[in-house]
Scaffold this motif. Structure first.
Motif, mmCIF file in Angstrom:
data_model
loop_
_atom_site.group_PDB
_atom_site.id
_atom_site.type_symbol
_atom_site.label_atom_id
_atom_site.label_comp_id
_atom_site.label_asym_id
_atom_site.label_seq_id
_atom_site.Cartn_x
_atom_site.Cartn_y
_atom_site.Cartn_z
ATOM 1 N N ALA A 1 3.445 -8.007 24.279
ATOM 2 C CA ALA A 1 4.283 -8.601 23.219
ATOM 3 C C ALA A 1 4.718 -7.533 22.212
ATOM 4 O O ALA A 1 5.869 -7.506 21.767
ATOM 5 N N VAL A 2 3.794 -6.633 21.861
ATOM 6 C CA VAL A 2 4.114 -5.552 20.914
ATOM 7 C C VAL A 2 5.143 -4.607 21.537
ATOM 8 O O VAL A 2 6.059 -4.123 20.861
ATOM 9 N N MET A 3 5.013 -4.377 22.861
ATOM 10 C CA MET A 3 5.997 -3.525 23.551
ATOM 11 C C MET A 3 7.391 -4.126 23.443
ATOM 12 O O MET A 3 8.367 -3.418 23.222
ATOM 13 N N CYS A 4 7.462 -5.450 23.572
ATOM 14 C CA CYS A 4 8.760 -6.132 23.457
ATOM 15 C C CYS A 4 9.321 -5.998 22.044
ATOM 16 O O CYS A 4 10.505 -5.699 21.856
ATOM 17 N N TRP B 1 23.345 -6.007 21.909
ATOM 18 C CA TRP B 1 22.924 -6.791 23.078
ATOM 19 C C TRP B 1 21.580 -7.476 22.801
ATOM 20 O O TRP B 1 21.410 -8.654 23.083
ATOM 21 N N PHE B 2 20.634 -6.737 22.233
ATOM 22 C CA PHE B 2 19.293 -7.264 21.976
ATOM 23 C C PHE B 2 19.361 -8.485 21.063
ATOM 24 O O PHE B 2 18.670 -9.479 21.281
ATOM 25 N N THR B 3 20.204 -8.391 20.040
ATOM 26 C CA THR B 3 20.274 -9.491 19.061
ATOM 27 C C THR B 3 20.914 -10.757 19.649
ATOM 28 O O THR B 3 20.784 -11.835 19.078
ATOM 29 N N THR B 4 21.616 -10.626 20.794
ATOM 30 C CA THR B 4 22.251 -11.806 21.402
ATOM 31 C C THR B 4 21.304 -12.536 22.361
ATOM 32 O O THR B 4 21.648 -13.590 22.886
ATOM 33 N N SER C 1 13.679 -16.458 25.162
ATOM 34 C CA SER C 1 14.139 -16.188 26.541
ATOM 35 C C SER C 1 13.358 -15.064 27.221
ATOM 36 O O SER C 1 13.483 -14.849 28.417
ATOM 37 N N ILE C 2 12.563 -14.314 26.463
ATOM 38 C CA ILE C 2 11.796 -13.195 27.027
ATOM 39 C C ILE C 2 10.319 -13.543 27.037
ATOM 40 O O ILE C 2 9.742 -13.860 25.995
ATOM 41 N N ALA D 1 8.311 -6.826 31.287
ATOM 42 C CA ALA D 1 8.960 -6.690 32.602
ATOM 43 C C ALA D 1 10.257 -7.499 32.600
ATOM 44 O O ALA D 1 11.292 -7.059 33.109
ATOM 45 N N ASP D 2 10.201 -8.663 31.979
ATOM 46 C CA ASP D 2 11.365 -9.551 31.859
ATOM 47 C C ASP D 2 12.438 -8.881 30.981
ATOM 48 O O ASP D 2 13.614 -8.816 31.339
ATOM 49 N N LEU D 3 12.007 -8.345 29.839
ATOM 50 C CA LEU D 3 12.932 -7.679 28.912
ATOM 51 C C LEU D 3 13.578 -6.458 29.564
ATOM 52 O O LEU D 3 14.794 -6.287 29.504
ATOM 53 N N SER D 4 12.756 -5.616 30.201
ATOM 54 C CA SER D 4 13.315 -4.400 30.807
ATOM 55 C C SER D 4 14.245 -4.745 31.973
ATOM 56 O O SER D 4 15.255 -4.090 32.189
ATOM 57 N N GLY D 5 13.925 -5.838 32.698
ATOM 58 C CA GLY D 5 14.798 -6.286 33.797
ATOM 59 C C GLY D 5 16.163 -6.681 33.285
ATOM 60 O O GLY D 5 17.191 -6.290 33.852
ATOM 61 N N GLN D 6 16.185 -7.459 32.197
ATOM 62 C CA GLN D 6 17.463 -7.883 31.614
ATOM 63 C C GLN D 6 18.231 -6.691 31.041
ATOM 64 O O GLN D 6 19.457 -6.614 31.151
#
Length: 200
Positions: A42-45, A59-62, A67-68, A72-77
């Motif tokens: 969570a801290v990594m995100c 992009w991040f703010t949208t 949704s994350i 792994a989910d964040l880096s994939g997106q």
């Protein structure tokens, strides 16, 4: 985002990503830097946002709230959104066309070869040895490769580096000798003029 940050956490400083450079390289750099802090997923995100700039930050703010679910989910997106900025790997076959130019020094050719090899997908070191031998210009180095084929790609690069250094030393030596030869007639003429004046 609700995850509290550890009080003693010191964010690693890495170059900000704005969307135009290699997105995979940015993820790799971030992972390597954050690994040293022993942070939770969570801290990594949460920390990832601080490494972004410009359109990447936009992009991040949208991203929709909730949704994350993991890094792994964040880096994939992230990689999916900035996929066009990941350099395309070349095929190994492109190495076959990489010939040494007629006036290209071995030092320059080696630099070109290493740069190209880094861009190739599934680089085949074993196949690279005969390809390099056939692509290098005729001369003492090519003759040496044919007479004593290197057993490995590392051995080939090692020998090529030594030949390149010798070639460079030879070139400098020739320049020095040429400089001395050009200087000598001038000094001879100067000596003759001095001698003529003394006798005149």
């Amino acid at each position: 985002m609700a995850q509290p940050l550890p009080r003693d956490l010191r964010w690693p400083t890495i170059k900000l990503y704005s969307g135009s450079s290699d997105s995979q390289a940015h993820i790799n750099r971030y992972r390597a830097a954050i690994m040293m802090t022993d942070s939770s997923d969570a801290v990594m995100c949460r920390g990832f946002f601080a490494t972004l700039d410009g359109q990447a930050q936009d992009w991040f703010t949208t991203l929709p709230e909730g949704s994350i679910s993991s890094f792994a989910d964040l880096s994939g997106q992230f990689l999916s959104h900035f996929a066009s900025s990941i350099p395309k790997k070349k095929q190994f076959a492109t190495m076959c066309k990489l010939e040494q130019g007629s006036t290209e020094s071995l030092t320059d050719y080696l630099a070109k070869l290493k740069k190209e090899a880094r861009l190739v997908d599934n680089f085949d070191e074993k196949a690279a040895v005969p390809i390099f031998t056939s692509n290098v210009r005729s001369g003492p180095f090519h003759r040496d490769l044919v007479q004593n084929p290197p057993k490995t790609y590392a051995a080939l690069l090692d020998r090529a580096t030594r030949f390149a250094e010798a070639e460079e030393a030879e070139r400098k030596k020739k320049e020095e000798e040429r400089g001395r030869r050009d200087k000598a007639p001038q000094e001879d003429r100067r000596a003759q003029r001095t001698s003529a004046k003394a006798h005149g």
